[in-house]
Design a protein around this motif. Structure first.
Motif, PDB file in Angstrom:
ATOM      1  N   LYS B  96     -19.535  62.662  18.400  1.00  0.00           N
ATOM      2  CA  LYS B  96     -18.478  63.077  19.320  1.00  0.00           C
ATOM      3  C   LYS B  96     -17.141  62.431  18.922  1.00  0.00           C
ATOM      4  O   LYS B  96     -16.120  63.109  18.867  1.00  0.00           O
ATOM      5  CB  LYS B  96     -18.852  62.700  20.756  1.00  0.00           C
ATOM      6  CG  LYS B  96     -17.851  63.270  21.779  1.00  0.00           C
ATOM      7  CD  LYS B  96     -18.284  63.103  23.203  1.00  0.00           C
ATOM      8  CE  LYS B  96     -17.293  63.758  24.164  1.00  0.00           C
ATOM      9  NZ  LYS B  96     -15.890  63.390  23.901  1.00  0.00           N
ATOM     10  N   GLU B  97     -17.196  61.154  18.615  1.00  0.00           N
ATOM     11  CA  GLU B  97     -15.980  60.457  18.179  1.00  0.00           C
ATOM     12  C   GLU B  97     -15.378  61.132  16.956  1.00  0.00           C
ATOM     13  O   GLU B  97     -14.169  61.331  16.862  1.00  0.00           O
ATOM     14  CB  GLU B  97     -16.297  58.996  17.809  1.00  0.00           C
ATOM     15  CG  GLU B  97     -16.385  58.055  18.984  1.00  0.00           C
ATOM     16  CD  GLU B  97     -16.909  56.681  18.541  1.00  0.00           C
ATOM     17  OE1 GLU B  97     -16.653  56.289  17.376  1.00  0.00           O
ATOM     18  OE2 GLU B  97     -17.579  56.022  19.364  1.00  0.00           O
ATOM     19  N   MET B  98     -16.247  61.470  16.017  1.00  0.00           N
ATOM     20  CA  MET B  98     -15.771  62.080  14.778  1.00  0.00           C
ATOM     21  C   MET B  98     -15.163  63.445  15.042  1.00  0.00           C
ATOM     22  O   MET B  98     -14.121  63.789  14.490  1.00  0.00           O
ATOM     23  CB  MET B  98     -16.923  62.200  13.757  1.00  0.00           C
ATOM     24  CG  MET B  98     -17.489  60.867  13.289  1.00  0.00           C
ATOM     25  SD  MET B  98     -16.250  59.740  12.598  1.00  0.00           S
ATOM     26  CE  MET B  98     -16.210  60.276  10.902  1.00  0.00           C
ATOM     27  N   SER B  99     -15.828  64.231  15.887  1.00  0.00           N
ATOM     28  CA  SER B  99     -15.289  65.568  16.137  1.00  0.00           C
ATOM     29  C   SER B  99     -14.015  65.498  16.973  1.00  0.00           C
ATOM     30  O   SER B  99     -13.113  66.320  16.823  1.00  0.00           O
ATOM     31  CB  SER B  99     -16.348  66.467  16.778  1.00  0.00           C
ATOM     32  OG  SER B  99     -16.333  66.359  18.167  1.00  0.00           O
ATOM     33  N   ASP B 100     -13.923  64.483  17.832  1.00  0.00           N
ATOM     34  CA  ASP B 100     -12.713  64.306  18.637  1.00  0.00           C
ATOM     35  C   ASP B 100     -11.476  64.035  17.777  1.00  0.00           C
ATOM     36  O   ASP B 100     -10.360  64.405  18.141  1.00  0.00           O
ATOM     37  CB  ASP B 100     -12.890  63.148  19.639  1.00  0.00           C
ATOM     38  CG  ASP B 100     -13.754  63.555  20.831  1.00  0.00           C
ATOM     39  OD1 ASP B 100     -14.077  64.765  20.937  1.00  0.00           O
ATOM     40  OD2 ASP B 100     -14.121  62.682  21.636  1.00  0.00           O
ATOM     41  N   ILE B 101     -11.704  63.359  16.656  1.00  0.00           N
ATOM     42  CA  ILE B 101     -10.557  63.095  15.781  1.00  0.00           C
ATOM     43  C   ILE B 101     -10.416  64.167  14.704  1.00  0.00           C
ATOM     44  O   ILE B 101      -9.679  64.020  13.738  1.00  0.00           O
ATOM     45  CB  ILE B 101     -10.619  61.681  15.137  1.00  0.00           C
ATOM     46  CG1 ILE B 101     -11.891  61.523  14.302  1.00  0.00           C
ATOM     47  CG2 ILE B 101     -10.513  60.595  16.198  1.00  0.00           C
ATOM     48  CD1 ILE B 101     -11.861  60.302  13.385  1.00  0.00           C
ATOM     49  N   GLY B 102     -11.186  65.248  14.870  1.00  0.00           N
ATOM     50  CA  GLY B 102     -11.039  66.392  13.965  1.00  0.00           C
ATOM     51  C   GLY B 102     -11.743  66.218  12.629  1.00  0.00           C
ATOM     52  O   GLY B 102     -11.439  66.917  11.658  1.00  0.00           O
ATOM     53  N   SER B 103     -12.693  65.287  12.577  1.00  0.00           N
ATOM     54  CA  SER B 103     -13.414  65.068  11.322  1.00  0.00           C
ATOM     55  C   SER B 103     -14.453  66.171  11.092  1.00  0.00           C
ATOM     56  O   SER B 103     -15.034  66.699  12.033  1.00  0.00           O
ATOM     57  CB  SER B 103     -14.117  63.713  11.361  1.00  0.00           C
ATOM     58  OG  SER B 103     -15.102  63.650  10.356  1.00  0.00           O
ATOM     59  N   SER B 104     -14.657  66.505   9.851  1.00  0.00           N
ATOM     60  CA  SER B 104     -15.685  67.504   9.526  1.00  0.00           C
ATOM     61  C   SER B 104     -16.942  66.818   8.962  1.00  0.00           C
ATOM     62  O   SER B 104     -17.756  67.434   8.288  1.00  0.00           O
ATOM     63  CB  SER B 104     -15.146  68.514   8.514  1.00  0.00           C
ATOM     64  OG  SER B 104     -14.784  67.837   7.317  1.00  0.00           O
ATOM     65  N   ALA B 105     -17.073  65.524   9.253  1.00  0.00           N
ATOM     66  CA  ALA B 105     -18.253  64.785   8.765  1.00  0.00           C
ATOM     67  C   ALA B 105     -19.525  65.431   9.303  1.00  0.00           C
ATOM     68  O   ALA B 105     -19.555  65.879  10.447  1.00  0.00           O
ATOM     69  CB  ALA B 105     -18.177  63.333   9.225  1.00  0.00           C
ATOM     70  N   PRO B 106     -20.576  65.492   8.491  1.00  0.00           N
ATOM     71  CA  PRO B 106     -21.827  66.100   8.948  1.00  0.00           C
ATOM     72  C   PRO B 106     -22.426  65.336  10.130  1.00  0.00           C
ATOM     73  O   PRO B 106     -22.237  64.128  10.254  1.00  0.00           O
ATOM     74  CB  PRO B 106     -22.744  66.025   7.720  1.00  0.00           C
ATOM     75  CG  PRO B 106     -22.067  65.152   6.738  1.00  0.00           C
ATOM     76  CD  PRO B 106     -20.642  65.017   7.120  1.00  0.00           C
TER      77      PRO B 106
END
Lengths: 158, 166
Positions: B96-106
């Motif tokens: 969630k943290e990663m997607s919140d900052i717009g990351s495309s990490a798997p």
């Protein structure tokens, strides 16, 4: 068991390691010096570490992974041969076949998928997210060595 | 997740432990607590089951062994499920943290699920193979439960260690 060690040594002697500086001697000496109660995993990576003191660490790690891969192939081939022998015996003795060959092949296939998925998970945990991150390499190294220990133990019991 | 829990717990059905008096998971806990840093927690796997076989009447019979091993399997299975749940919560939070900052990490949570599914297939196939060593012999029962117990314990310890990685 002695046969296995010799066979392994012969195969490894002819294997072209990525790095000439790599030798599995440290790992093998460590394993040879263990008492039965100690976890064999303490020896995994010993050769890569020694090689890495004066050489490229990633290449040394790749070489030790290649070493365990070959050892895995040897152990698997031996256990598979035994399984086929047992299945053939069952046919000749006219007893209920247990299809150990099929069971072993299925187990080994499932292990490959387990290693792939486990190391893929580890890959998501580390900064770079790359397949060649040191932690992902270490995952392959340890899981492969553990399967070698398992199959070699099966081979030595039978 | 629920599929895995149900699948995982399903392994141990077929024998209730009501007659087993000698089983006490404290033995395993004590072994783990007493370990020095250079020892592997794996050396403690099976300690409670062995104690159970020694202290239960008929503990070393095929049936007794199966029951004792099954009790320890249940213990590790509960630990595995707890560790899995903890890691899953952590990984979902990271996703969630990663997607919140717009990351495309798997997705870590998806990779965790894929890993656990592959582990279940690996466990079942490996223990089927172990059983094949026994043919139709009566040792196949305890051998299979023992295989499940060891593999479940190892995966529990693996995930518990992973739960420490923040």
């Amino acid at each position: 068991m002695r046969f296995l060690a010799l066979f392994t040594a012969l195969l490894l002697g002819s294997a072209a390691f990525a790095q000439d500086a790599f030798t599995p001697a440290a790992t093998e000496a460590c394993l040879a010096g263990l008492d039965r109660k100690t976890d064999k995993r303490v020896c995994v990576g010993a050769s890569a570490r020694q090689c890495g003191e004066t050489n490229d660490e990633a290449a040394c790690m790749a070489s030790e992974i290649a070493y365990w891969d070959i050892r895995l192939d040897v152990a698997y081939a031996l256990v598979l041969d035994r399984a086929k022998g047992k299945d053939d015996d069952a046919v000749h003795l006219n007893i209920k076949p247990r299809d150990q060959t099929g069971a072993l092949m299925a187990a080994q296939d499932s292990w490959h998928q387990y290693r792939t998925n486990t190391c893929a998970f580890e890959q998501t945990l580390w900064g770079s997210g790359l397949a060649d991150a040191p932690e992902v390499r270490a995952c392959h190294l340890y899981l492969t060595a553990e399967q070698v220990f398992y199959l070699e133990a099966v081979a030595s019991i039978e | 997740m629920w599929m895995i829990l149900a699948f995982s717990a399903g392994v141990a059905t077929g024998s209730s432990g009501s007659e087993v008096v000698g089983f006490d998971p404290v033995i395993t806990g004590r072994c783990l607590a007493a370990m020095s840093e250079d020892q592997s927690p794996r050396s403690c796997i099976g300690a409670s089951a062995e104690h159970c076989m020694e202290t239960t009447e008929g503990g070393w019979s095929t049936r007794g062994m199966s029951k004792c091993l099954d009790q320890e399997l249940q213990y590790w299975d509960a630990r595995l499920n707890a560790a899995y749940g903890k890691v899953r919560t952590m990984r979902k939070a990271t996703d969630k943290e990663m997607s919140d900052i717009g990351s495309s990490a798997p997705s870590q949570a998806e990779a965790l699920l894929a890993m656990q599914r592959a582990w279940i297939a690996y466990r079942d196939a490996t223990c089927d193979y172990e059983r094949s060593h026994w043919g139709g012999g009566s040792g196949g029962g305890p051998a299979t439960v023992s295989c499940h117990m060891y593999m479940t314990a190892e995966q529990a310890l693996f995930l518990e260690a992973d739960a420490i990685v923040e």
